[in-house]
Scaffold this active site. Structure first.
Site, PDB file in Angstrom:
ATOM      1  N   GLY A   1       0.798  -1.221   0.000  1.00 52.22           N
ATOM      2  CA  GLY A   1       0.000   0.000   0.000  1.00 52.22           C
ATOM      3  C   GLY A   1       0.836   1.280   0.000  1.00 52.22           C
ATOM      4  N   HIS A   2       0.163   2.400  -0.063  1.00 50.00           N
ATOM      5  CA  HIS A   2       0.883   3.678  -0.162  1.00 50.00           C
ATOM      6  C   HIS A   2       1.583   4.024   1.156  1.00 50.00           C
ATOM      7  CE1 HIS A   2      -3.095   6.030   0.851  1.00 50.00           C
ATOM      8  NE2 HIS A   2      -2.881   5.050   1.666  1.00 50.00           N
ATOM      9  N   ASN A   3       2.729   4.675   0.988  1.00 52.37           N
ATOM     10  CA  ASN A   3       3.525   5.174   2.126  1.00 52.37           C
ATOM     11  C   ASN A   3       4.193   4.070   2.940  1.00 52.37           C
ATOM     12  OD1 ASN A   3       2.285   7.682   1.452  1.00 52.37           O
ATOM     13  ND2 ASN A   3       0.586   7.156   2.777  1.00 52.37           N
TER      14      ASN A   3
END
Lengths: 325, 325, 325
Positions: C223-225
């Protein structure tokens, strides 16, 4: 490419305390914001990070006004997270690099497909016969939309998405499997976002249906004949088996599995990695996850779990004796 | 494009009671069937839906003959679901739109690959050096078949499938990983169907083998050196780790995980989302899923589960005292 | 294309007992090795297979020297598995078929992307504006690297990988979802391998970061980050939710799920199919998997599990009574 604070509140609203001429060079989280950055406080629990932030300006709710004022410039708005969402959209628009090509020449589009002139079709997409792509819909690279499937307006499909592969339909016969041809298609509403490498299968007889505003993350599998209600969101790696009917405004956490032919009411929330083995007709949060533990502890408890029903019987027996005694 | 009932029973058999000239315009489930539709009763529990259906004709088993007769036209056959499967194939064939191109010009096929002239290779597929594609096999769009991998006859590979990526082979060394080059390939038998975005890795030394008639749904991961026996079927999101040997005529439910180096006998059935952590040498149905519950109840039970082994000991102690008393 | 034993030890070291001129035609596991094959003993538990093997030569550790000597030619080395890894690399290099094209003409590369001249870009890849691909990095077919994402040197990305699709960022508003534009990118270090159809999302504000030497298997969702530390390895079908921070030298078993915003320390090992619901700050092995059982036994235990907290209370009550008595 900077935006001034004045231009931001003119576009998005909010009450600015500070210099309208301040230049914002970037959006950043509170902790890593530099003095040319705009940040936001999504939850009161981060108020310490707020006080310590070097951001040029912060977006806060009315309740945080005083803490924010002690620090420097701020914008007050009822829902900072929503404001931040709109801000990212404003930012992206302001920084967009022009890309006039709407349909990449490498895309393979069947002459009997219908693509709205305002839609954007990325490199190496495949759009098969009879498929329809609605207005302002964007297909990033390497998306397949199979025969007769329909995508509504303002949708966003990420790379590797497969719409309309055959559902998994098989009839057993003499120890082998006979294929059930999948004669339905997929019908996707407006404002739907579909994550990278996610698959939505075509229906066996009728269509698989994804209603308006549904948001699907990456690597999700949606089986044939499934119906997903408006504004339901699913995180990555979810699997929904065939003919499940999922209501509106549901959320499904990452890695959850929904078995086939089940019904989930509107407003049902499934925790990550939970296996939905029965229909759920009442809104609420539902969970079924084995708690993580250090491996040695898990081994003991897992071994005991295999005798749990027997333990219950032994407890019952003791209680009975105790009552009798 | 309609089919007459007479033509259907001429092609597929079954005993028709009703007008051979009736035109069937669509296939449909009992509940949504209109009076130009042909439907079927797969299970006696749907007999109410049968009685209420508006279908022009229904396919039923001998035991349902009387209920069907009370309603209108029907076809009697020993296995209505199988009959329905054959009917979808007949339907698809009758409605097929001619598509003379067997190899799409956008496919990238290595000159040293061998594609049978009757195979169909869809748009933007990649077939690498030394790969072989058998007779009447269909690759939909965007399928990759890597070096030296072999696909048998009459297979169907859906969009995004990756055959023959490297297996996950790593030797630990000084806190880093040293790659084990994957020198085997993938060998797929005849009549195999592989769902969208499913991956089958090449073997480390020998080949990964998928035997005849295996059916794999979407987003499945098959590790290196795995062997899957004839006519085994796996639902979406299954993961099979390296060197697992799975027998013939097995089924694996959606989201299940099979750990590496295990053996599953013929006729083993794994429930959805179950984790197979040991070899299974006896046919049967096997399950391991945490039961879903409302979140509050789950929290209590999950917390207690972490003390389960201790509870067992306490129960034992009570029993001992009770015996002694 | 055979290699002589002498050439092998000259290149890789190890102490050969046997004829340097012996020709090795293949690498093979002990059990299936023919008399022209080189094999290896990775673990003393396979010593019976060693004694029975027909291999021309075997790679063993010093402790196995005598058993090996009783059989025929052998190479002694402190870590046979590592030696085998290097051997597969030597073998692949010796058998490589020359393929002079570094960038396949069907790849779609934006003029503002930067691809190192020594990088290899496979068929039908998409490299978007501002992306950078480092020296000696190999993208197999059908890989997407989105805008501004950076891949280091000596990486290997398998078919269907998607780097830099939007993270799943949504703000709820009036029963619908407002998109949070994902303004960060993905930054991947050196010597990273990424399996087929795996997805790594771009960050919301800052970059998603994959550090040097990370190895990801197929069908993984990052996922993001997220940040993944050096030399961490993850098996297939893992999902890591947004903003999780995973340390260096971790391993994550197949099908495990890591929830968002968690921290895993260096040296944490997560068992396959385990759900990580809390941060783990101490190195070690962690597990949470429902034990598989035959279906009937599972049904009983799972049903009882839903009453577990109540059983604990009943046990407590008995203990109290017992104490009082």
């Amino acid at each position: 490419m900077a935006l001034r604070l004045g231009a931001i509140v003119d576009a998005l609203g909010g009450e600015l305390t500070g210099d309208r001429e301040t230049c914002i060079e970037r959006l950043a989280p509170l902790q890593t914001a530099t003095d040319d950055a705009l940040s936001f406080l999504s939850h009161p629990k981060y108020r310490k990070e707020l006080a310590a932030s070097h951001a040029a300006c912060v977006i806060v709710s009315p309740a945080m006004r005083e803490i924010a004022a002690a620090r420097g410039a701020f914008i007050v708005t009822p829902d900072p997270y929503l404001y931040f969402a709109h801000l990212t959209q404003l930012w992206k628009k302001a920084h967009a690099r022009p890309d006039p090509v709407q349909v990449h020449p490498s895309a393979v589009i069947h002459p009997e497909a219908v693509v709205h002139p305002s839609a954007s079709i990325g490199a190496l997409c495949v759009i098969e016969r009879g498929a329809r792509i609605g207005a302002d819909t964007v297909l990033k690279s390497r998306v397949t939309v199979s025969e007769d499937c329909r995508i509504g307006a303002r949708c966003l499909l990420h790379p590797g998405v497969v719409i309309g592969a055959d559902g998994f339909g098989l009839a057993p016969h003499d120890g082998a499997w006979v294929k059930i041809e999948q004669l339905g298609a997929v019908r996707i509403g407006d404002d739907v976002e579909i994550g990278a490498n996610t698959c939505i299968d075509r229906g066996a007889l009728e269509d698989t249906v994804i209603e308006d505003g549904v948001k699907l993350d990456n690597l999700i599998q949606i089986g044939h004949n499934v119906r997903i209600g408006q504004h339901t969101a699913m995180a990555g790696c979810v699997g929904v088996a065939g003919s499940a009917v999922i209501g509106a405004h549901c959320t499904v956490g990452g890695g959850a599995i929904v078995l086939g032919h089940l019904t989930l009411a509107d407003g049902v929330h499934i925790s990550a990695a939970t296996v939905v083995t029965r229909s759920i007709l009442k809104p609420g949060q539902y969970t079924g996850v084995f708690p993580i533990d250090d491996n040695a502890a898990w081994e003991k408890n897992a071994a005991t779990l295999k005798q749990l029903h027997g333990l219950r019987d032994r407890l019952k027996a003791l209680e009975k004796k105790d009552d009798a005694g």
